[in-house]
Design a protein around this motif. Structure first.
Motif, PDB file in Angstrom:
ATOM      1  N   VAL A 263      39.862  29.717 166.045  1.00  0.00           N
ATOM      2  CA  VAL A 263      40.326  28.833 167.305  1.00  0.00           C
ATOM      3  C   VAL A 263      40.296  29.683 168.584  1.00  0.00           C
ATOM      4  CG1 VAL A 263      42.198  27.557 168.092  1.00  0.00           C
ATOM      5  CG2 VAL A 263      41.611  27.317 165.732  1.00  0.00           C
ATOM      6  N   ALA A 264      40.783  31.147 168.496  1.00  0.00           N
ATOM      7  CA  ALA A 264      40.830  32.130 169.502  1.00  0.00           C
ATOM      8  C   ALA A 264      39.269  32.121 170.186  1.00  0.00           C
ATOM      9  CB  ALA A 264      41.391  33.216 169.220  1.00  0.00           C
ATOM     10  N   GLU A 265      38.138  32.101 169.328  1.00  0.00           N
ATOM     11  CA  GLU A 265      36.935  32.311 169.477  1.00  0.00           C
ATOM     12  C   GLU A 265      36.501  30.946 170.345  1.00  0.00           C
ATOM     13  OE1 GLU A 265      35.576  35.040 169.437  1.00  0.00           O
ATOM     14  OE2 GLU A 265      33.900  33.978 170.503  1.00  0.00           O
ATOM     15  N   ARG A 266      37.166  29.733 170.060  1.00  0.00           N
ATOM     16  CA  ARG A 266      36.829  28.576 170.762  1.00  0.00           C
ATOM     17  C   ARG A 266      37.373  28.635 172.314  1.00  0.00           C
ATOM     18  NH1 ARG A 266      38.597  24.093 166.688  1.00  0.00           N
ATOM     19  NH2 ARG A 266      38.144  22.592 168.489  1.00  0.00           N
ATOM     20  N   VAL A 267      38.526  29.014 172.331  1.00  0.00           N
ATOM     21  CA  VAL A 267      39.110  29.483 173.751  1.00  0.00           C
ATOM     22  C   VAL A 267      38.220  30.229 174.465  1.00  0.00           C
ATOM     23  CG1 VAL A 267      41.326  30.027 175.115  1.00  0.00           C
ATOM     24  CG2 VAL A 267      41.473  29.006 172.787  1.00  0.00           C
ATOM     25  N   ARG A 268      38.029  31.498 173.795  1.00  0.00           N
ATOM     26  CA  ARG A 268      37.155  32.564 174.445  1.00  0.00           C
ATOM     27  C   ARG A 268      35.959  32.007 174.866  1.00  0.00           C
ATOM     28  NH1 ARG A 268      37.241  36.364 170.828  1.00  0.00           N
ATOM     29  NH2 ARG A 268      38.970  37.659 171.720  1.00  0.00           N
ATOM     30  N   ALA A 269      35.169  31.036 174.051  1.00  0.00           N
ATOM     31  CA  ALA A 269      33.754  30.883 174.402  1.00  0.00           C
ATOM     32  C   ALA A 269      33.436  29.369 174.742  1.00  0.00           C
ATOM     33  CB  ALA A 269      32.872  31.357 173.263  1.00  0.00           C
ATOM     34  N   GLY A 270      34.372  28.833 174.582  1.00  0.00           N
ATOM     35  CA  GLY A 270      34.449  27.025 174.791  1.00  0.00           C
ATOM     36  C   GLY A 270      34.887  26.739 176.051  1.00  0.00           C
ATOM     37  N   SER A 271      34.529  25.469 176.611  1.00  0.00           N
ATOM     38  CA  SER A 271      34.710  24.981 177.821  1.00  0.00           C
ATOM     39  C   SER A 271      36.395  24.931 178.041  1.00  0.00           C
ATOM     40  CB  SER A 271      34.331  23.497 177.824  1.00  0.00           C
ATOM     41  OG  SER A 271      35.012  22.656 176.958  1.00  0.00           O
ATOM     42  N   TYR A 272      36.576  24.813 179.473  1.00  0.00           N
ATOM     43  CA  TYR A 272      38.081  24.388 179.748  1.00  0.00           C
ATOM     44  C   TYR A 272      38.713  23.242 179.170  1.00  0.00           C
ATOM     45  CZ  TYR A 272      42.015  23.834 183.271  1.00  0.00           C
ATOM     46  OH  TYR A 272      43.288  23.896 183.646  1.00  0.00           O
ATOM     47  N   THR A 273      38.195  22.204 178.788  1.00  0.00           N
ATOM     48  CA  THR A 273      38.337  20.813 178.587  1.00  0.00           C
ATOM     49  C   THR A 273      38.755  21.228 176.692  1.00  0.00           C
ATOM     50  OG1 THR A 273      37.031  19.588 179.833  1.00  0.00           O
ATOM     51  CG2 THR A 273      37.976  18.478 177.916  1.00  0.00           C
ATOM     52  N   GLU A 274      37.950  22.080 176.357  1.00  0.00           N
ATOM     53  CA  GLU A 274      38.370  22.208 174.817  1.00  0.00           C
ATOM     54  C   GLU A 274      39.430  23.312 174.712  1.00  0.00           C
ATOM     55  OE1 GLU A 274      35.138  24.543 172.687  1.00  0.00           O
ATOM     56  OE2 GLU A 274      36.104  23.739 170.739  1.00  0.00           O
ATOM     57  N   ALA A 275      39.645  24.186 175.627  1.00  0.00           N
ATOM     58  CA  ALA A 275      40.776  25.236 175.707  1.00  0.00           C
ATOM     59  C   ALA A 275      42.200  24.345 175.890  1.00  0.00           C
ATOM     60  CB  ALA A 275      40.497  26.017 176.680  1.00  0.00           C
ATOM     61  N   CYS A 276      42.071  23.330 176.897  1.00  0.00           N
ATOM     62  CA  CYS A 276      43.186  22.459 177.171  1.00  0.00           C
ATOM     63  C   CYS A 276      43.577  21.639 175.885  1.00  0.00           C
ATOM     64  CB  CYS A 276      42.916  21.470 177.942  1.00  0.00           C
ATOM     65  SG  CYS A 276      42.663  22.045 179.759  1.00  0.00           S
ATOM     66  N   ALA A 277      42.734  21.332 175.273  1.00  0.00           N
ATOM     67  CA  ALA A 277      43.032  20.364 173.760  1.00  0.00           C
ATOM     68  C   ALA A 277      43.484  21.495 172.968  1.00  0.00           C
ATOM     69  CB  ALA A 277      41.717  19.653 173.167  1.00  0.00           C
ATOM     70  N   ALA A 358      50.829  23.583 184.304  1.00  0.00           N
ATOM     71  CA  ALA A 358      51.124  24.378 183.346  1.00  0.00           C
ATOM     72  C   ALA A 358      50.231  24.673 182.470  1.00  0.00           C
ATOM     73  CB  ALA A 358      52.187  23.675 182.546  1.00  0.00           C
ATOM     74  N   THR A 359      49.307  23.517 182.264  1.00  0.00           N
ATOM     75  CA  THR A 359      47.873  23.693 181.616  1.00  0.00           C
ATOM     76  C   THR A 359      46.970  24.555 182.045  1.00  0.00           C
ATOM     77  OG1 THR A 359      48.023  21.375 180.834  1.00  0.00           O
ATOM     78  CG2 THR A 359      46.185  22.379 180.172  1.00  0.00           C
ATOM     79  N   MET A 360      46.596  24.597 183.343  1.00  0.00           N
ATOM     80  CA  MET A 360      45.818  25.310 184.191  1.00  0.00           C
ATOM     81  C   MET A 360      46.389  26.940 184.001  1.00  0.00           C
ATOM     82  SD  MET A 360      45.531  27.351 187.265  1.00  0.00           S
ATOM     83  CE  MET A 360      46.389  26.679 188.412  1.00  0.00           C
ATOM     84  N   GLU A 361      47.658  27.093 184.178  1.00  0.00           N
ATOM     85  CA  GLU A 361      48.161  28.364 183.997  1.00  0.00           C
ATOM     86  C   GLU A 361      47.924  28.985 182.574  1.00  0.00           C
ATOM     87  OE1 GLU A 361      51.835  28.283 187.537  1.00  0.00           O
ATOM     88  OE2 GLU A 361      52.320  28.643 185.474  1.00  0.00           O
ATOM     89  N   LEU A 362      48.471  28.263 181.659  1.00  0.00           N
ATOM     90  CA  LEU A 362      48.312  28.968 180.285  1.00  0.00           C
ATOM     91  C   LEU A 362      46.760  29.028 179.701  1.00  0.00           C
ATOM     92  CD1 LEU A 362      51.025  26.367 178.669  1.00  0.00           C
ATOM     93  CD2 LEU A 362      50.964  29.040 178.853  1.00  0.00           C
ATOM     94  N   VAL A 363      45.876  28.166 180.263  1.00  0.00           N
ATOM     95  CA  VAL A 363      44.429  28.128 179.757  1.00  0.00           C
ATOM     96  C   VAL A 363      43.911  29.595 180.384  1.00  0.00           C
ATOM     97  CG1 VAL A 363      41.965  27.463 180.017  1.00  0.00           C
ATOM     98  CG2 VAL A 363      44.036  25.828 179.030  1.00  0.00           C
ATOM     99  N   VAL A 364      44.265  29.748 181.645  1.00  0.00           N
ATOM    100  CA  VAL A 364      43.578  30.673 182.473  1.00  0.00           C
ATOM    101  C   VAL A 364      44.145  31.892 181.753  1.00  0.00           C
ATOM    102  CG1 VAL A 364      43.680  31.897 184.760  1.00  0.00           C
ATOM    103  CG2 VAL A 364      43.132  29.740 184.524  1.00  0.00           C
ATOM    104  N   LEU A 365      45.392  32.076 181.520  1.00  0.00           N
ATOM    105  CA  LEU A 365      46.272  33.205 181.020  1.00  0.00           C
ATOM    106  C   LEU A 365      45.514  33.609 179.657  1.00  0.00           C
ATOM    107  CD1 LEU A 365      48.162  35.487 180.787  1.00  0.00           C
ATOM    108  CD2 LEU A 365      49.757  33.955 179.611  1.00  0.00           C
ATOM    109  N   LEU A 366      45.183  32.591 178.720  1.00  0.00           N
ATOM    110  CA  LEU A 366      44.454  32.923 177.381  1.00  0.00           C
ATOM    111  C   LEU A 366      43.105  33.217 177.708  1.00  0.00           C
ATOM    112  CD1 LEU A 366      45.822  29.837 175.263  1.00  0.00           C
ATOM    113  CD2 LEU A 366      46.621  32.113 175.417  1.00  0.00           C
ATOM    114  N   GLN A 367      42.218  32.758 178.615  1.00  0.00           N
ATOM    115  CA  GLN A 367      40.948  32.990 178.786  1.00  0.00           C
ATOM    116  C   GLN A 367      40.869  34.555 179.181  1.00  0.00           C
ATOM    117  OE1 GLN A 367      39.644  30.171 181.552  1.00  0.00           O
ATOM    118  NE2 GLN A 367      38.623  28.922 179.895  1.00  0.00           N
ATOM    119  N   GLU A 368      41.695  34.893 180.005  1.00  0.00           N
ATOM    120  CA  GLU A 368      41.554  36.323 180.599  1.00  0.00           C
ATOM    121  C   GLU A 368      41.862  37.254 179.534  1.00  0.00           C
ATOM    122  OE1 GLU A 368      40.263  37.216 183.468  1.00  0.00           O
ATOM    123  OE2 GLU A 368      39.778  35.231 183.908  1.00  0.00           O
ATOM    124  N   LEU A 369      43.091  36.896 178.962  1.00  0.00           N
ATOM    125  CA  LEU A 369      43.473  37.829 177.935  1.00  0.00           C
ATOM    126  C   LEU A 369      42.325  38.025 176.841  1.00  0.00           C
ATOM    127  CD1 LEU A 369      45.799  39.706 176.789  1.00  0.00           C
ATOM    128  CD2 LEU A 369      46.673  37.772 175.511  1.00  0.00           C
TER     129      LEU A 369
END
Ligand code: HEM
Length: 403
Positions: A263-277, A358-369
């Protein structure tokens, strides 16, 4: 029919309600507050604001403690601050904050990785930096706000009213220190979210305003600026309540992703929409934003229980989001299948306006990490938060720099 007793003192809200929910849709605290545990009833209470009022506090709470036309007017005035265009404008700054924090955390870390607490070392620091940047507050407030978050947590847990009041007053003083120079600067005040809020107009619809308007011979809807206490209340909501939520959400998300590398890989490589879900679903499984209060305005039957006017209720989001009747196995990770029933952001008129932020902040944090590090379970055990907060109070994860 009497409801089962609910006393969550010292318990992790998730495991406490998993058992309690099996006994019935409602439970009652020793003080008589109805705890709404199941999804169907939680959604019903949240979407019937005439019967279940949000006016639960004697303090002004804008907009969460308001009902009816007054609430609608305040939401109309404040929701645009979270519009897609606003979020798109803010995103690069939030991304930079996330990138800098990740660099601070992973600089000089070898292949063995480093263990960090996702709540205090990542979530809280990121939340304070992102929120102050959004509001246009000085970065010098970072230390004070982080200390305030710790003290606020301790005060809430202590149940000591004097202590809670002192912490609340300290926060109002921080807000005052932000408003005063802007007021003094007048037209030269910085063009940021806080200054805009200070000049924000609201359509006059409250009963008090209508009476005042009628007396002065005015009729219909008029516009006025937000009052000082309304501005303070809104800013308190946008920061005080929220900093802790972002920190706790970060703990839940990184603990979850550490256990689910695919799932972490999906956040890393997937779309913003998928990361939000994915974020929404991880938070559904372990919702750290535990509950919100209501008060009954008239006699009503809920799940077979007679509720009297004036009775207090708490919508237990953490529990409702794990209701087996709605989600089957509550721990089954299914972002697409569970999205339509997800109550992490509430539902009805009081649904969270800050969700896009909140979602934007959390997704951006996860993507950058995740762009620079792998996240794995730490050797040290985490510590679950106990009521009234949920999620993890200490969430150690192992960060290993990626080649
Ligand atoms: C970090 C995760 C967050 C979660 C899980 C969350 C969840 C919720 C929920 C469940 C409600 C419904 C309350 C009710 O029905 O009484 C709510 C309301 C609210 N949230 Fe959030 N929220 C979050 C972040 C934020 C942020 C970032 C902001 C703003 C900066 C915000 C501002 C508000 C406000 C002002 C309300 C009251 C709305 C109303 O009463 O009309 N929240 N939130």
């Amino acid at each position: 029919m009497s409801a089962p007793l609910f006393d969550p003192t010292g318990l992790d809200p998730r495991s406490a309600t998993d058992e309690q929910r099996a006994e019935g849709p409602l439970a009652r605290t020793p003080e008589g507050t109805w705890i709404v545990l199941r999804h169907e009833e939680a959604a019903r209470v949240a979407t019937d604001p005439e019967t279940f009022s949000s006016a639960v506090s004697r303090f002004l709470q804008v907009p969460n403690g308001l009902d009816g036309a007054e609430h609608t007017a305040m939401r109309a005035a404040t929701d645009p601050y979270f519009a897609p265009a606003e979020m798109a404008k803010l995103e690069p700054a939030v991304r930079e904050i996330a990138r800098d924090l990740v660099e601070e955390l992973t600089a000089d870390v070898g292949a063995e990785g480093t263990e960090v607490d996702a709540v205090s070392a990542i979530g809280a620091v990121f939340a304070v930096r992102a929120q102050t940047s959004w509001l246009g507050w000085s970065s010098e407030l970072e230390g004070e706000l982080l200390q305030w978050m710790v003290d606020n947590h301790v005060a809430t847990r202590s149940g000591d009213l004097a202590r809670t009041r002192e912490v609340a007053e300290r926060f109002d003083a921080i807000i005052g220190s932000v408003l005063a120079p802007r007021r003094a600067a007048g037209g030269d005040a910085p063009d940021d979210v806080t200054t805009r809020l200070m000049r924000q107009k609201v359509s006059v619809t409250s009963l008090a305003d209508q009476v005042a308007g009628t007396r002065s011979g005015e009729r219909g809807t008029a516009e006025r600026e937000l009052r000082e206490e309304e501005i303070v209340s809104i800013l308190r909501n946008w920061t005080g309540g929220d900093l802790g939520s972002i920190a706790l959400c970060t703990g839940v998300l990184l603990t979850g992703l550490a256990q689910m590398p695919a799932v972490a890989e999906r956040v890393r490589a997937g779309s913003y929409t998928e990361a939000c879900a994915i974020v929404d679903e991880l938070l559904r499984i372990d919702d750290p934003f535990v509950s919100n209060r209501r008060v009954a305005t008239c006699p009503v039957t809920l799940a077979g229980q007679e509720i009297s006017p004036g009775d207090r209720l708490a919508i237990h989001w953490t529990s409702a989001n794990r209701d087996q009747r709605t989600f089957g196995d509550p721990d089954r990770f299914d972002p697409e299948g569970n999205a339509s029933q997800n109550l992490v952001w509430g539902t009805g008129k009081h649904v969270c306006p800050g969700r896009p932020l909140a979602t934007m902040e959390l997704v951006v944090l996860l993507q950058e990490l995740l762009a620079v590090a792998d996240v794995a379970p730490a050797g040290t055990a985490g510590r679950r938060a106990v009521a009234p907060t949920g999620g993890w109070s200490h969430a150690p994860v192992l960060l290993t720099p990626r080649a």
